[in-house]
Design a protein around this motif. Sequence first.
Motif, mmCIF file in Angstrom:
data_model
loop_
_atom_site.group_PDB
_atom_site.id
_atom_site.type_symbol
_atom_site.label_atom_id
_atom_site.label_comp_id
_atom_site.label_asym_id
_atom_site.label_seq_id
_atom_site.Cartn_x
_atom_site.Cartn_y
_atom_site.Cartn_z
ATOM 1 N N CYS A 107 -2.604 2.043 4.570
ATOM 2 C CA CYS A 107 -1.568 1.941 3.553
ATOM 3 C C CYS A 107 -1.121 3.345 3.169
ATOM 4 C CB CYS A 107 -2.133 1.211 2.328
ATOM 5 S SG CYS A 107 -0.978 1.036 0.966
ATOM 6 N N ASN A 108 0.076 3.440 2.638
ATOM 7 C CA ASN A 108 0.526 4.695 2.062
ATOM 8 C C ASN A 108 -0.352 4.983 0.842
ATOM 9 O OD1 ASN A 108 1.902 6.587 0.356
ATOM 10 N ND2 ASN A 108 3.776 6.159 1.514
ATOM 11 N N ARG A 109 -0.895 6.171 0.768
ATOM 12 C CA ARG A 109 -1.838 6.509 -0.303
ATOM 13 C C ARG A 109 -1.212 6.352 -1.694
ATOM 14 N NH1 ARG A 109 -5.894 11.624 -0.431
ATOM 15 N NH2 ARG A 109 -6.636 11.324 -2.541
ATOM 16 N N TYR A 110 0.061 6.635 -1.811
ATOM 17 C CA TYR A 110 0.730 6.533 -3.102
ATOM 18 C C TYR A 110 0.724 5.093 -3.619
ATOM 19 C CZ TYR A 110 4.333 6.795 -6.656
ATOM 20 O OH TYR A 110 5.020 6.711 -7.838
ATOM 21 N N TRP A 111 0.818 4.115 -2.737
ATOM 22 C CA TRP A 111 0.898 2.714 -3.139
ATOM 23 C C TRP A 111 -0.462 2.006 -3.156
ATOM 24 C CZ3 TRP A 111 5.136 1.763 -5.491
ATOM 25 C CH2 TRP A 111 6.300 2.417 -5.132
ATOM 26 N N THR A 112 -1.492 2.691 -2.772
ATOM 27 C CA THR A 112 -2.817 2.072 -2.733
ATOM 28 C C THR A 112 -3.354 1.863 -4.142
ATOM 29 O OG1 THR A 112 -3.275 3.148 -0.628
ATOM 30 C CG2 THR A 112 -5.165 2.298 -1.841
ATOM 31 N N GLN A 113 -3.822 0.670 -4.417
ATOM 32 C CA GLN A 113 -4.431 0.345 -5.708
ATOM 33 C C GLN A 113 -5.892 -0.025 -5.496
ATOM 34 O OE1 GLN A 113 -2.156 -3.036 -6.976
ATOM 35 N NE2 GLN A 113 -0.778 -1.786 -8.224
ATOM 36 N N VAL A 114 -6.743 0.451 -6.402
ATOM 37 C CA VAL A 114 -8.148 0.061 -6.397
ATOM 38 C C VAL A 114 -8.319 -0.957 -7.513
ATOM 39 C CG1 VAL A 114 -10.527 0.833 -6.581
ATOM 40 C CG2 VAL A 114 -8.807 2.359 -5.635
ATOM 41 N N LEU A 115 -8.816 -2.126 -7.179
ATOM 42 C CA LEU A 115 -8.994 -3.199 -8.162
ATOM 43 C C LEU A 115 -10.468 -3.568 -8.251
ATOM 44 C CD1 LEU A 115 -6.068 -5.432 -6.943
ATOM 45 C CD2 LEU A 115 -6.041 -3.894 -8.887
ATOM 46 N N LYS A 116 -10.887 -3.934 -9.453
ATOM 47 C CA LYS A 116 -12.262 -4.404 -9.637
ATOM 48 C C LYS A 116 -12.206 -5.727 -10.382
ATOM 49 C CE LYS A 116 -14.937 -2.474 -12.702
ATOM 50 N NZ LYS A 116 -15.893 -1.674 -13.471
ATOM 51 N N TYR A 117 -12.807 -6.743 -9.791
ATOM 52 C CA TYR A 117 -12.892 -8.056 -10.406
ATOM 53 C C TYR A 117 -14.266 -8.193 -11.040
ATOM 54 C CZ TYR A 117 -8.763 -8.973 -7.591
ATOM 55 O OH TYR A 117 -7.515 -8.915 -7.027
ATOM 56 N N HIS A 125 -18.363 -7.412 -10.149
ATOM 57 C CA HIS A 125 -17.738 -6.094 -9.967
ATOM 58 C C HIS A 125 -17.259 -5.914 -8.518
ATOM 59 C CE1 HIS A 125 -19.065 -4.983 -13.949
ATOM 60 N NE2 HIS A 125 -20.292 -5.386 -13.620
ATOM 61 N N TYR A 126 -16.544 -6.911 -8.048
ATOM 62 C CA TYR A 126 -16.005 -6.941 -6.689
ATOM 63 C C TYR A 126 -14.875 -5.923 -6.587
ATOM 64 C CZ TYR A 126 -14.152 -9.274 -2.481
ATOM 65 O OH TYR A 126 -13.729 -9.581 -1.222
ATOM 66 N N VAL A 127 -14.974 -4.983 -5.647
ATOM 67 C CA VAL A 127 -13.998 -3.906 -5.513
ATOM 68 C C VAL A 127 -13.121 -4.168 -4.298
ATOM 69 C CG1 VAL A 127 -13.690 -1.416 -5.229
ATOM 70 C CG2 VAL A 127 -15.619 -2.284 -6.559
ATOM 71 N N THR A 128 -11.813 -4.029 -4.488
ATOM 72 C CA THR A 128 -10.866 -4.212 -3.387
ATOM 73 C C THR A 128 -9.840 -3.081 -3.392
ATOM 74 O OG1 THR A 128 -9.345 -5.568 -4.692
ATOM 75 C CG2 THR A 128 -11.058 -6.730 -3.468
ATOM 76 N N LEU A 129 -9.196 -2.919 -2.250
ATOM 77 C CA LEU A 129 -8.059 -2.010 -2.104
ATOM 78 C C LEU A 129 -6.842 -2.859 -1.800
ATOM 79 C CD1 LEU A 129 -9.698 0.699 0.185
ATOM 80 C CD2 LEU A 129 -9.264 0.879 -2.262
ATOM 81 N N ARG A 130 -5.734 -2.569 -2.461
ATOM 82 C CA ARG A 130 -4.514 -3.345 -2.252
ATOM 83 C C ARG A 130 -3.384 -2.407 -1.841
ATOM 84 N NH1 ARG A 130 -2.320 -6.751 -7.113
ATOM 85 N NH2 ARG A 130 -4.179 -7.962 -6.668
ATOM 86 N N GLY A 131 -2.622 -2.848 -0.853
ATOM 87 C CA GLY A 131 -1.459 -2.094 -0.406
ATOM 88 C C GLY A 131 -0.914 -2.701 0.871
ATOM 89 N N GLU A 132 0.370 -2.435 1.151
ATOM 90 C CA GLU A 132 1.025 -2.961 2.354
ATOM 91 C C GLU A 132 0.951 -4.480 2.429
ATOM 92 O OE1 GLU A 132 2.598 -1.162 4.957
ATOM 93 O OE2 GLU A 132 2.377 0.642 3.744
ATOM 94 N N GLY A 133 0.932 -5.148 1.268
ATOM 95 C CA GLY A 133 0.912 -6.603 1.237
ATOM 96 C C GLY A 133 -0.434 -7.236 1.521
ATOM 97 N N ARG A 134 -1.495 -6.436 1.592
ATOM 98 C CA ARG A 134 -2.833 -6.970 1.867
ATOM 99 C C ARG A 134 -3.809 -6.447 0.828
ATOM 100 N NH1 ARG A 134 -4.746 -5.430 7.612
ATOM 101 N NH2 ARG A 134 -6.655 -6.364 6.823
ATOM 102 N N GLU A 135 -4.848 -7.233 0.623
ATOM 103 C CA GLU A 135 -5.947 -6.812 -0.252
ATOM 104 C C GLU A 135 -7.236 -6.959 0.547
ATOM 105 O OE1 GLU A 135 -7.638 -7.613 -4.754
ATOM 106 O OE2 GLU A 135 -5.962 -8.788 -3.998
ATOM 107 N N VAL A 136 -7.993 -5.855 0.653
ATOM 108 C CA VAL A 136 -9.220 -5.853 1.444
ATOM 109 C C VAL A 136 -10.391 -5.446 0.560
ATOM 110 C CG1 VAL A 136 -8.093 -5.407 3.649
ATOM 111 C CG2 VAL A 136 -8.807 -3.490 2.239
ATOM 112 N N GLU A 137 -11.551 -6.028 0.845
ATOM 113 C CA GLU A 137 -12.753 -5.690 0.078
ATOM 114 C C GLU A 137 -13.352 -4.401 0.619
ATOM 115 O OE1 GLU A 137 -16.114 -8.207 2.547
ATOM 116 O OE2 GLU A 137 -15.418 -8.973 0.634
ATOM 117 N N ILE A 138 -14.058 -3.715 -0.256
ATOM 118 C CA ILE A 138 -14.768 -2.522 0.150
ATOM 119 C C ILE A 138 -16.111 -2.499 -0.588
ATOM 120 C CG2 ILE A 138 -13.576 -1.070 -1.550
ATOM 121 C CD1 ILE A 138 -13.904 1.266 0.466
#
Length: 162
Positions: A107-117, A125-138
């Motif tokens: 993803c473009n770094r500027y649009w990358t979001q770090v989310l925590k559920y 405390h599930y952590v994901t990265l969101r960007g480019e229309g996808r959300e992936v776990e990390i």
Amino acid sequence: MPYEWKTAPDAQLQEMRLWPHQSLPARGFAAFVLATFTLILIPIFTLLGTVLLWGMLPFVLMAVGGIYLALQSNYKSRQIEEVLTLDADSARLIHTNPKGEVKEWHCNRYWTQVLKYERDGPVPHYVTLRGEGREVEIGSFLSEEERVALYDELQRSLLRGT
């Protein structure tokens, strides 16, 4: 913690490597199997010289073999690795699962979001990265405290690059 940052001297390229906690190293594995075999043999010593020894021995060997196979299976299932690479323009996550399959996300770094559920994910405390229309776990294999720390570090790292 079972993750580490590898930051280049110019700090334009950052790389984080994540892996599951390995609580039983190879020497501990061998020692555990040997200790189990030894402890199981203690009651068998009373059967030396009797026909019952030959009746019990296959079950003892199956028990030790079962422990060995279970620990070996657990070891193989922990062969997960995630590599997050952040450069000036992009964020890239490569996830390698125990079977060797590789999944990539970028993803473009500027649009990358770090989310925590906190409670809504499969783990607290599930952590994901969101960007480019996808959300992936990390880092879903990390402990709860490690995921909280991971979230904070990812937030700081992504903000540092913008």
